[in-house]
Design an enzyme around this catalytic site. Structure first.
Site, PDB file in Angstrom:
ATOM      1  N   GLU A   1       5.726  -6.654   2.249  1.00 37.92           N
ATOM      2  CA  GLU A   1       4.289  -6.354   2.227  1.00 37.92           C
ATOM      3  C   GLU A   1       3.620  -6.907   3.474  1.00 37.92           C
ATOM      4  OE1 GLU A   1       3.158  -8.224  -1.419  1.00 37.92           O
ATOM      5  OE2 GLU A   1       3.209  -6.348  -2.545  1.00 37.92           O
TER       6      GLU A   1
ATOM      7  N   GLY B   1       3.261  -3.526  -6.835  1.00 39.67           N
ATOM      8  CA  GLY B   1       2.519  -4.060  -7.987  1.00 39.67           C
ATOM      9  C   GLY B   1       1.970  -2.919  -8.840  1.00 39.67           C
TER      10      GLY B   1
END
Ligand code: DER
Length: 232
Positions: A107, A30
Site C-alpha cells: 500500500e 481492506g
C-alpha cells in the site's frame, strides 16, 4: 447510516470525484476499498473508461480481476495518477495509521508512486491525534527471522509490541511479502514523524503503518449519511 453504508458513501464519492478516463489507479486493501472497486467497475462499464488498476495486495489483485478491471503492475506502470485506499485512523492533520489488514508495505509503495493518495473511511476512523482512536498499535512489517530482537528494541523505545497471530491458521500472520506484522502500541502520538524515523532506523523493520503527510484528501462516510472531507 451503518458503518458499511458510510464506507460505501465515502468510496463512491472518492471514485466519482477522482478517477478519469485513461488513468492508472492504485487500488488499496481492506473492506472499504471493495466498494470503491465496485463503483469503479460500474463507471468503467457505464462511461467506457479506460483505466489500469495497480493492486496493493493479493486481495486487491483478486478484486481487480473479479470486477473485470484491467490489471497492471508497478514495473509496467510506474507512475500512478491516483491511489484510493482505506485507513485505520486519520488524524486532523491528515496523517494515517494503516496496516490493520496487514497490507501496509505494498500500500505504501503504491501510494508513494501516485500523484494523489485519496483516503476513504467511515466515521469511526476520525481522530484528533494518531493513537487516540486506533488502539491496536501501529502495524509494523518486520523480517520474520529477527522479530524477537526487533520487539526488544520496540520495548526499549517505550512501545508495547505484539506479534500479530493469524486467525484461520496456526502461528503468526504472514504478509503477502512473506514477512511478519508486529503491532506496537505507543499510546497517543503527537509527533509521529519523529517516532517513524526512529522505527525505520531499525534493521529488519521493513515498513511502518504510518502514512504521514501522504494523502491529499480523505472522504469520511458519516452516521447521518453525509460525506465529510478533509484536505491536506
Ligand atoms: O490494512 C489497511 O491498511 C487497510 O487499508 C485498512 O487500514 C482499512 O481497512 P477497512 O477499509 O477494512 O477499514
Amino acid at each position: 447510516d451503518t458503518v458499511a453504508q458510510a464506507k460505501l458513501r465515502a468510496a463512491y464519492a472518492a471514485v466519482d470525484n477522482h478517477v478519469k478516463d485513461g488513468q492508472v489507479v492504485g487500488i488499496g486493501s481492506g473492506s472499504t476499498v471493495v466498494f470503491a472497486v465496485q463503483r469503479l467497475a460500474q463507471r468503467v462499464r457505464d462511461e467506457n473508461l479506460r483505466v489500469i488498476c495497480i493492486p496493493t495486495s493479493f486481495q486487491a489483485r483478486q478484486l481487480i480481476l473479479e470486477n473485470k478491471l484491467v490489471l497492471g503492475d508497478l514495473n509496467a506502470n510506474p507512475v500512478l495518477d491516483v491511489a484510493i485506499d482505506g485507513a485505520d485512523e486519520v488524524s486532523a492533520q491528515l496523517d494515517c495509521i494503516k496496516g490493520g489488514g496487514g497490507c501496509l508495505l505494498q500500500e505504501k509503495i503504491v501510494a508513494s508512486n501516485a500523484d494523489q493518495l485519496i483516503i476513504i473511511a467511515d466515521y469511526s476512523k476520525i481522530a484528533d491525534y494518531l493513537g487516540s482512536v486506533w488502539k491496536k498499535g501501529v502495524p509494523l512489517e518486520v523480517i520474520a527471522d529477527c522479530y524477537v530482537p526487533i520487539m526488544r528494541k520496540l520495548e526499549k523505545m517505550g512501545g508495547k509490541p505484539v506479534l500479530r497471530m493469524a486467525k484461520a491458521k496456526a502461528g503468526p500472520c504472514v504478509t503477502d511479502n512473506g514477512n511478519f506484522i508486529v503491532d506496537c502500541d505507543f499510546g497517543v502520538m503527537q509527533e509521529p514523524a519523529k517516532l517513524e524515523q526512529q522505527l525505520l532506523s531499525i534493521p529488519g523493520l521493513v515498513e511502518t503503518g504510518f502514512f504521514l503527510q501522504m494523502a491529499v484528501k480523505a472522504y469520511f462516510g458519516m452516521q447521518d449519511g453525509s460525506v465529510k472531507t478533509l484536505d491536506a
